[in-house]
Design a protein around this motif. Structure first.
Motif, PDB file in Angstrom:
ATOM      1  N   UNK A 232       0.840  -1.200   0.000  1.00 53.11           N
ATOM      2  CA  UNK A 232       0.000   0.000   0.000  1.00 53.11           C
ATOM      3  C   UNK A 232       0.873   1.247   0.000  1.00 53.11           C
ATOM      4  N   UNK A 235       2.101   2.035  -3.377  1.00 52.38           N
ATOM      5  CA  UNK A 235       1.085   2.607  -4.252  1.00 52.38           C
ATOM      6  C   UNK A 235       0.832   4.064  -3.904  1.00 52.38           C
ATOM      7  N   UNK A 241      -2.519   5.821  -7.945  1.00 49.58           N
ATOM      8  CA  UNK A 241      -3.958   6.026  -7.973  1.00 49.58           C
ATOM      9  C   UNK A 241      -4.378   6.767  -6.707  1.00 49.58           C
ATOM     10  N   UNK A 243      -7.199   7.614  -5.908  1.00 52.75           N
ATOM     11  CA  UNK A 243      -8.524   7.266  -5.395  1.00 52.75           C
ATOM     12  C   UNK A 243      -8.452   6.297  -4.220  1.00 52.75           C
ATOM     13  N   UNK A 244      -7.279   5.680  -4.023  1.00 52.88           N
ATOM     14  CA  UNK A 244      -7.160   4.791  -2.867  1.00 52.88           C
ATOM     15  C   UNK A 244      -7.411   5.580  -1.596  1.00 52.88           C
ATOM     16  N   UNK A 247     -10.954   6.162  -1.130  1.00 53.43           N
ATOM     17  CA  UNK A 247     -11.616   4.931  -0.700  1.00 53.43           C
ATOM     18  C   UNK A 247     -11.439   4.728   0.788  1.00 53.43           C
ATOM     19  N   UNK A 248     -10.228   4.959   1.243  1.00 52.83           N
ATOM     20  CA  UNK A 248      -9.952   4.682   2.643  1.00 52.83           C
ATOM     21  C   UNK A 248     -10.764   5.575   3.557  1.00 52.83           C
ATOM     22  N   UNK A 251     -15.105   4.954   2.010  1.00 53.90           N
ATOM     23  CA  UNK A 251     -15.789   3.676   1.924  1.00 53.90           C
ATOM     24  C   UNK A 251     -15.772   2.975   3.274  1.00 53.90           C
ATOM     25  N   UNK A 254     -13.933  -0.433   3.683  1.00 51.51           N
ATOM     26  CA  UNK A 254     -12.499  -0.554   3.790  1.00 51.51           C
ATOM     27  C   UNK A 254     -12.023  -0.335   5.217  1.00 51.51           C
ATOM     28  N   UNK A 258      -8.177  -1.877   6.965  1.00 51.13           N
ATOM     29  CA  UNK A 258      -7.186  -0.821   6.959  1.00 51.13           C
ATOM     30  C   UNK A 258      -5.780  -1.401   6.976  1.00 51.13           C
TER      31      UNK A 258
ATOM     32  N   UNK B 156     -13.429  -7.000  -6.094  1.00 50.28           N
ATOM     33  CA  UNK B 156     -13.560  -6.495  -4.724  1.00 50.28           C
ATOM     34  C   UNK B 156     -13.371  -7.663  -3.772  1.00 50.28           C
ATOM     35  N   UNK B 188      -2.192  -5.255  -6.249  1.00 46.08           N
ATOM     36  CA  UNK B 188      -2.813  -5.675  -5.005  1.00 46.08           C
ATOM     37  C   UNK B 188      -3.121  -4.458  -4.142  1.00 46.08           C
ATOM     38  N   UNK B 189      -4.379  -4.298  -3.813  1.00 44.10           N
ATOM     39  CA  UNK B 189      -4.776  -3.243  -2.873  1.00 44.10           C
ATOM     40  C   UNK B 189      -5.363  -3.928  -1.654  1.00 44.10           C
ATOM     41  N   UNK B 190      -5.624  -3.145  -0.605  1.00 47.56           N
ATOM     42  CA  UNK B 190      -6.095  -3.845   0.593  1.00 47.56           C
ATOM     43  C   UNK B 190      -7.547  -4.284   0.501  1.00 47.56           C
ATOM     44  N   UNK B 191      -8.304  -3.723  -0.412  1.00 47.47           N
ATOM     45  CA  UNK B 191      -9.699  -4.150  -0.513  1.00 47.47           C
ATOM     46  C   UNK B 191     -10.059  -4.661  -1.897  1.00 47.47           C
ATOM     47  N   UNK B 192      -9.090  -4.688  -2.810  1.00 49.75           N
ATOM     48  CA  UNK B 192      -9.413  -5.154  -4.151  1.00 49.75           C
ATOM     49  C   UNK B 192      -8.146  -5.610  -4.878  1.00 49.75           C
TER      50      UNK B 192
END
Lengths: 395, 212
Positions: A232, A235, A241, A243-244, A247-248, A251, A254, A258, B156, B188-192
């Motif tokens: 993470x 990224x 991105x 948008x992560x 999202x955190x 959303x 998520x 965490x 997801x 790889x993301x933490x939720x998708x």
């Protein structure tokens, strides 16, 4: 109803495994062979099923909207009726007997497959619903969810009144009913609970092995695997991105997933709020940590344990003694080896002291004072213990 | 399926928020049809309560009890105030005689369950752990009707879910996914999980499945 009839020459394919289609067939005349696969001794073997005239085929895949999991081929000249899902539904509604028969066949198949799945997973006969039902009660009990725990223990006693955990289930049910299940004294209730918890844990070794392995893996310096949190970070720093981030924060889903960095941040933000007296806001953050599911490795686990303690401390500051006791005793039960146990015991003592339940306060303070290794917390506990004993003695 | 006929009133049970309707491992003899409110289906996996599904009015649950007594495979908890029809297995025949559309609905539910279980077996019976993980991703992609397998896709899901489906330990799955991530096959993301070319995974898994 506009059901169509279709004629096939011998050897024709009506449909192939993997096809997607919403048609359901009835064999009118001729022969159809379904070639499918089933599991024998953990390997797939081919199975041929002959459809008899008047029988349906292609039902499950059409109804479930899945690819065909068998191939249908004709033997000899064959006539079939082709139904759409709508046709099939209409037909079924007029003929409940057929549905009942199908349901019976389907549920039999489902049971067989379920059994095979359990065998492959190695769960075959090892799962004993009786023990599992009791463990479920224990789970909710330890999680501080008395309503669910009571239900499970009640059902356990209803179905298995003479079984080996019956007396434990009765005790716990009694405690839950009296509403003070978290406030048993460390001398008596607390230690028996740990022991019974241990016994359950032993039977559930697999869960514990996973965690143990996890920790040892983490501590190996040469390990090539990086925790997801590390991914993470990459990224985020690359700004690949953006948008992560959204999202955190936006959303809700998520929240339960965490990453490591976030957990650290949330934890320390909670500490900051606590220090500035914003206990209610701190509670929210600690609850978020406690509700996250995919914690990995020793560092995250430690924060997870500590979050329980901090949450208990916030509840205490807010004067929510019951919640504080529930949280802290839950922590002691769930993580009997945690480094924060001593502090949890100290705080429980303080709560009882506030509640003027000096007997229990003394019990908790003495327990905290006697725990190794000795540090400031022991001295705090010792001082508080002496104060109570003095004032009690004077009375 | 909403059955508002007064004949059913005597089967109506009301549940308070958070109330357990039945719990995992409890012997089951009844099946349920939600008339109002939502119901959460949960399972305890690795000492964590996992939500498997959230059901809404009209949905049927506990249907495995229709044909025989079996321990429940999951718990059902009322999410809010719920009105639910509760039928004993013995009443099943009479019930569908008068409500054939319910029988149809059950056929659909059973069809899906059978397919899901078979699909899971296909994953579990693969020998190599990498293939299992790939096949879980394929399965998740297949089960989402909005996903076009021709291009890059986003699933997801998290590592725990993948591990659960694959019947593997979380750290093992993590190792494999991290490797896929490092080699550029997935992000790889933490939720998708973002997969560049799921067709590649399909080709690999299918070729191995046939040869075994």
């Amino acid at each position: 109803m506009a059901i169509t009839m279709r004629s096939y020459k011998s050897g024709s394919i009506v449909y192939m495994e993997g096809d997607k289609s919403e048609y359901i067939y009835i064999l009118k005349s001729g022969r159809v062979v379904l070639t499918t696969k089933k599991v024998e001794d953990k390997t797939w073997v081919e199975e041929k099923v002959h459809v008899k005239p008047g029988e349906f085929f292609g039902v499950k895949s059409a109804l479930g909207r899945y690819p065909r999991d068998e191939t249908a081929q004709t033997l000899g000249d064959t006539v079939v009726l082709v139904l759409t899902l709508a046709d099939f539904e209409k037909m079924i509604l007029q003929n409940v007997g057929v549905v009942k028969k199908m349901l019976r066949v389907f549920s039999n198949q489902l049971r067989k497959i379920g059994k095979t799945v359990r065998e492959v997973l190695g769960e075959g006969e090892s799962i004993n619903p009786e023990v599992e039902l009791f463990k479920l009660g224990e789970y909710y009990y330890n999680m501080g969810r008395p309503q669910q725990a009571m239900y499970a223990f009640k059902k356990y006693l209803e179905y298995y009144p003479d079984s080996k955990y019956a007396s434990q289930a009765k005790d716990k049910l009694q405690q839950l009913k009296s509403g003070n299940f978290a406030t048993s004294s460390p001398g008596v209730g607390f230690s028996t609970q740990t022991r019974s918890g241990q016994r359950i844990a032993d039977e559930n070794m697999t869960d514990f092995n996973i965690e143990e392995e996890d920790i040892s893996e983490q501590s190996k310096p040469e390990t090539t695997r990086s925790p997801l949190g590390g991914e993470m970070d990459d990224f985020l720093s690359d700004n690949k991105s953006n948008d992560i981030l959204d999202d955190l924060t936006l959303d809700d889903q998520t929240f339960s997933e965490v990453s490591m960095q976030d957990i650290n941040e949330i934890f320390y933000e909670g500490m900051r709020l606590f220090a500035s007296g914003q206990y209610q806001d701190a509670v929210k953050l600690y609850e978020r940590i406690i509700n996250s599911k995919s914690l990995q490795g020793e560092a995250e686990k430690r924060i997870y344990e500590k979050a329980h303690f901090e949450l208990g401390r916030c509840h205490y500051k807010l004067g929510k003694y019951n919640e504080a006791l529930n949280t802290l005793s839950g922590l002691i039960k769930k993580f009997p080896k945690s480094t924060v146990i001593k502090n949890a015991l100290l705080y429980m003592g303080m709560i009882f002291e506030d509640l003027k339940n000096y007997e229990k306060a003394i019990a908790y303070y003495s327990k905290a004072a006697s725990m190794e290794p000795k540090d400031q917390t022991n001295r705090d506990a010792q001082n508080r213990l002496m104060k109570i004993q003095n004032s009690q003695g004077r009375r | 399926m909403l059955l508002d006929n007064p004949i059913f009133d005597k089967f109506m049970v009301e549940y308070a928020p958070n109330e357990l309707i039945f719990c995992e491992f409890e012997p089951g003899n009844e099946f349920y049809i939600i008339q109002s409110g939502r119901v959460k289906i949960v399972k305890i996996v690795n000492n964590t309560e996992k939500t498997i599904d959230v059901l809404k009015p009209g949905d049927i649950f506990g249907e495995m009890a229709i044909l025989e007594e079996q321990p429940r495979s999951a718990s059902a908890i009322a999410l809010e105030h719920c009105k639910i029809l509760k039928f004993h297995r013995d009443n099943f025949d009479a019930l569908i005689q008068g409500n054939p559309q319910m029988a149809y609905k059950l056929l659909v539910i059973f069809s899906k369950r059978i397919y899901d279980a078979k699909r899971r077996l296909m994953i579990l019976l693969l020998e190599e752990p990498q293939l299992k993980v790939m096949d879980v991703l394929i399965m998740l992609a297949e089960s989402d009707p909005h996903i076009d397998m021709q291009g890059p896709i986003t699933l997801r899901c998290n590592i725990e879910e993948v591990a659960n489906w694959a019947g593997m330990q979380i750290n093992e799955v993590q190792k494999i996914l991290t490797h896929f991530n490092a080699t550029g096959k997935i992000e790889l993301y933490n939720d998708r999980i973002h997969i560049k070319n799921i067709r590649d995974f399909q080709r690999i898994v299918n070729s191995r499945r046939k040869s075994s």
